[in-house]
Structure formats: C-alpha cells, structure tokens
Motif scaffolding. Structure first.
Motif, mmCIF file in Angstrom:
data_model
loop_
_atom_site.group_PDB
_atom_site.id
_atom_site.type_symbol
_atom_site.label_atom_id
_atom_site.label_comp_id
_atom_site.label_asym_id
_atom_site.label_seq_id
_atom_site.Cartn_x
_atom_site.Cartn_y
_atom_site.Cartn_z
ATOM 1 N N ALA A 1 4.607 -58.180 -28.493
ATOM 2 C CA ALA A 1 3.485 -58.007 -29.402
ATOM 3 C C ALA A 1 2.874 -59.362 -29.730
ATOM 4 N N ILE A 2 1.566 -59.369 -29.999
ATOM 5 C CA ILE A 2 0.899 -60.597 -30.406
ATOM 6 C C ILE A 2 1.253 -60.843 -31.866
ATOM 7 N N GLU A 3 1.774 -62.021 -32.161
ATOM 8 C CA GLU A 3 2.203 -62.330 -33.520
ATOM 9 C C GLU A 3 1.006 -62.741 -34.367
ATOM 10 N N PRO A 4 0.934 -62.242 -35.594
ATOM 11 C CA PRO A 4 -0.182 -62.613 -36.468
ATOM 12 C C PRO A 4 -0.047 -64.061 -36.935
ATOM 13 N N LYS A 5 -1.165 -64.629 -37.336
ATOM 14 C CA LYS A 5 -1.167 -65.991 -37.850
ATOM 15 C C LYS A 5 -0.446 -66.012 -39.195
ATOM 16 N N MET A 6 0.465 -66.961 -39.362
ATOM 17 C CA MET A 6 1.239 -67.048 -40.593
ATOM 18 C C MET A 6 0.497 -67.904 -41.617
ATOM 19 N N TYR A 7 0.625 -67.535 -42.875
ATOM 20 C CA TYR A 7 0.044 -68.336 -43.949
ATOM 21 C C TYR A 7 0.958 -68.260 -45.158
ATOM 22 N N LYS A 8 0.819 -69.265 -46.011
ATOM 23 C CA LYS A 8 1.639 -69.334 -47.214
ATOM 24 C C LYS A 8 0.980 -68.547 -48.337
ATOM 25 N N ALA A 9 1.765 -67.767 -49.053
ATOM 26 C CA ALA A 9 1.244 -67.018 -50.187
ATOM 27 C C ALA A 9 1.027 -67.974 -51.354
ATOM 28 N N GLU A 10 -0.071 -67.750 -52.063
ATOM 29 C CA GLU A 10 -0.373 -68.585 -53.228
ATOM 30 C C GLU A 10 -0.033 -67.823 -54.498
ATOM 31 N N PRO A 11 0.444 -68.525 -55.524
ATOM 32 C CA PRO A 11 0.748 -67.834 -56.781
ATOM 33 C C PRO A 11 -0.539 -67.317 -57.428
ATOM 34 N N PRO A 12 -0.443 -66.244 -58.223
ATOM 35 C CA PRO A 12 -1.642 -65.691 -58.842
ATOM 36 C C PRO A 12 -2.248 -66.661 -59.852
ATOM 37 N N THR A 13 -3.564 -66.608 -59.965
ATOM 38 C CA THR A 13 -4.269 -67.453 -60.933
ATOM 39 C C THR A 13 -4.103 -66.848 -62.326
ATOM 40 N N LYS A 14 -4.584 -67.554 -63.327
ATOM 41 C CA LYS A 14 -4.486 -67.063 -64.709
ATOM 42 C C LYS A 14 -5.272 -65.765 -64.876
#
Length: 56
Positions: A15-28
């Motif tokens: 399978a083609i692997e999706p691009k990985m990204y870092k999750a960001e914490p929620p804003t106020k």
C-alpha cells in the motif's frame, strides 16, 4: 505501483503510505469549544435521563 517479485514469480503489492505529520496541541479557542461541547453533551444526557425517568 510498488511491488516486489517473490520466488515463483508472484507479485507482492504494498500500500502507498500516507505522508506523516506531527499533531499539534489544541489552541485556546479549540479548548474552549471542547468545554462547551462537553457541557452541552452532559446537559443533553441529563435531560434524556430525566425524561426517561419521568415517563416510566
């Protein structure tokens, strides 16, 4: 398409692997919205339980 040839001429597809990204914490603002949604959900559940108890 990515594939390898195994013994006996069989193809093994990957399978083609999706691009990985870092999750960001929620804003106020997002945190405030989560709190309001939680309060609304609790109010809805409490209301439904009150109606169910009063009907039975």
């Amino acid at each position: 398409m990515r594939y390898t040839t195994e013994e006996g001429g069989r193809l093994n597809n990957f399978a083609i692997e999706p691009k990985m990204y870092k999750a960001e914490p929620p804003t106020k603002v997002q945190q405030r919205n989560y709190i309001f949604l939680g309060i609304g959900a609790l109010a809805l559940v409490a209301t439904l339980m009150f109606v169910a108890v009063s009907v039975s």
